[in-house]
Write an enzyme that holds these catalytic residues in place. Sequence first.
Site, PDB file in Angstrom:
ATOM      1  N   THR A 117     -31.519 -27.987 -16.770  1.00  0.00           N
ATOM      2  CA  THR A 117     -31.158 -29.336 -16.328  1.00  0.00           C
ATOM      3  C   THR A 117     -31.536 -29.572 -14.875  1.00  0.00           C
ATOM      4  OG1 THR A 117     -29.407 -29.543 -17.940  1.00  0.00           O
ATOM      5  CG2 THR A 117     -29.145 -30.844 -15.963  1.00  0.00           C
TER       6      THR A 117
ATOM      7  N   SER B 288     -32.462 -23.727 -21.673  1.00  0.00           N
ATOM      8  CA  SER B 288     -31.993 -22.332 -21.794  1.00  0.00           C
ATOM      9  C   SER B 288     -31.356 -22.023 -23.144  1.00  0.00           C
ATOM     10  CB  SER B 288     -31.072 -21.944 -20.633  1.00  0.00           C
ATOM     11  OG  SER B 288     -29.768 -22.442 -20.801  1.00  0.00           O
TER      12      SER B 288
ATOM     13  N   THR C  55     -28.052 -24.119 -17.477  1.00  0.00           N
ATOM     14  CA  THR C  55     -26.676 -23.590 -17.365  1.00  0.00           C
ATOM     15  C   THR C  55     -26.119 -23.109 -18.704  1.00  0.00           C
ATOM     16  OG1 THR C  55     -25.603 -25.732 -17.721  1.00  0.00           O
ATOM     17  CG2 THR C  55     -26.182 -25.145 -15.441  1.00  0.00           C
ATOM     18  N   ASP C  56     -26.746 -23.509 -19.812  1.00  0.00           N
ATOM     19  CA  ASP C  56     -26.139 -23.187 -21.110  1.00  0.00           C
ATOM     20  C   ASP C  56     -26.097 -21.691 -21.388  1.00  0.00           C
ATOM     21  OD1 ASP C  56     -25.423 -25.732 -21.702  1.00  0.00           O
ATOM     22  OD2 ASP C  56     -27.142 -26.173 -22.982  1.00  0.00           O
TER      23      ASP C  56
HETATM   24  C1  SIN Z   1     -30.187 -25.785 -20.278  1.00  0.00           C
HETATM   25  O1  SIN Z   1     -29.324 -24.907 -20.340  1.00  0.00           O
HETATM   26  O2  SIN Z   1     -31.401 -25.531 -20.123  1.00  0.00           O
HETATM   27  C2  SIN Z   1     -29.794 -27.213 -20.439  1.00  0.00           C
HETATM   28  C3  SIN Z   1     -28.430 -27.504 -19.952  1.00  0.00           C
HETATM   29  C4  SIN Z   1     -28.228 -27.235 -18.484  1.00  0.00           C
HETATM   30  O3  SIN Z   1     -29.048 -26.696 -17.754  1.00  0.00           O
HETATM   31  O4  SIN Z   1     -27.123 -27.627 -18.010  1.00  0.00           O
END
Ligand code: SIN
Length: 323
Positions: free
Chosen positions: A14, A60, A93-94
């Site tokens: 993100t 991710s 973050t995932d």
């Molecule tokens: C991801 O994990 O690539 C998408 C969501 C995020 O980064 O918060």
Amino acid sequence: MKRRRILVLATGGTIAGAASSPHDTSGYRAGALPVEALMAALPEQEDIRIDARQAFSLDSKDALPEFWQALAREIARVQADPGIDGVVVTHGTDTLEETAWFLHLTLPLAKPVILTGAMRPATAASADGPMNLLQALRVAAQPRAARHGILVVMNSRIHHARHLRKAHSYHVDAFDSADAGPAGVVQDGFVGWLSTPCASAPRFAPDTPLGQVEILADYPGVSPALVAAVIHGGAQGLVWAGYGNGSISSAVQPMLDEARRRGLAIVRASRVGAGRVWRDETAGFVNASGLDPYKARIALMLALGAGMPRGRLQPLFDDLSYS
Ligand code: SIN
């Protein structure tokens, strides 16, 4: 003063996300923007020279175990460059928890390695990515950071990979370190440490083959057919995300006992998300101790892949809970 030279390795997420409207903080494409766009949002740092490279462009959710291994190899290569003083990895973050934990278990740290991400895409009004990246760079510029092991900087807090968890699905303040609390804070460009250095030697080599390990969660009415499909599906290991202290529904306990006797490595974890699973000698399973199901799975994948004897699994999990 010598300018520290920090390499930013971008992997997507993100923090590099783009939406069609600045209002949009959930409908966007992760990993859409190149690393140059992230760099363009940063102010000049007098004491840090920043190099940047696009290593991957992933959401991710698709950062698979092969990605963890490739990233570990890439960081190991970069660390060997005498001109580089530290590394910042931008990441979705995932699955930030998984990648950080894998790196913690496998990467010898000669220099600071800091992961960061964002909860809002780069196109959002008040995007959190630039500040997270700036703060991660401040931490990476501190040689002392390497003595804390793999660190994650999100929303002004520094977290150890061992304790990090994503605890909210969309708030900017989505990450915490549960009972342990953060390792430090970043404020106005200054880094304040809240814990003493605690890096430990990596337990496994980055190219350790990875065993196939599944996670099953308990819930009222859990389906014995689902459990049977997993335990007869070729997995070498299973993490059971049980109730509270790792309790297992009576409807499936005999199946798990039988699978364990047949040689499946079963780790009893908790679905609660914080706390630990205390020893239950009668259960006969390995206790995850302080590791949540996701961290327990990665530890078990590495341990089984490395051919670790079953008798060494419990000491490993006990030990990792404190590292
Ligand atoms: C991801 O994990 O690539 C998408 C969501 C995020 O980064 O918060």
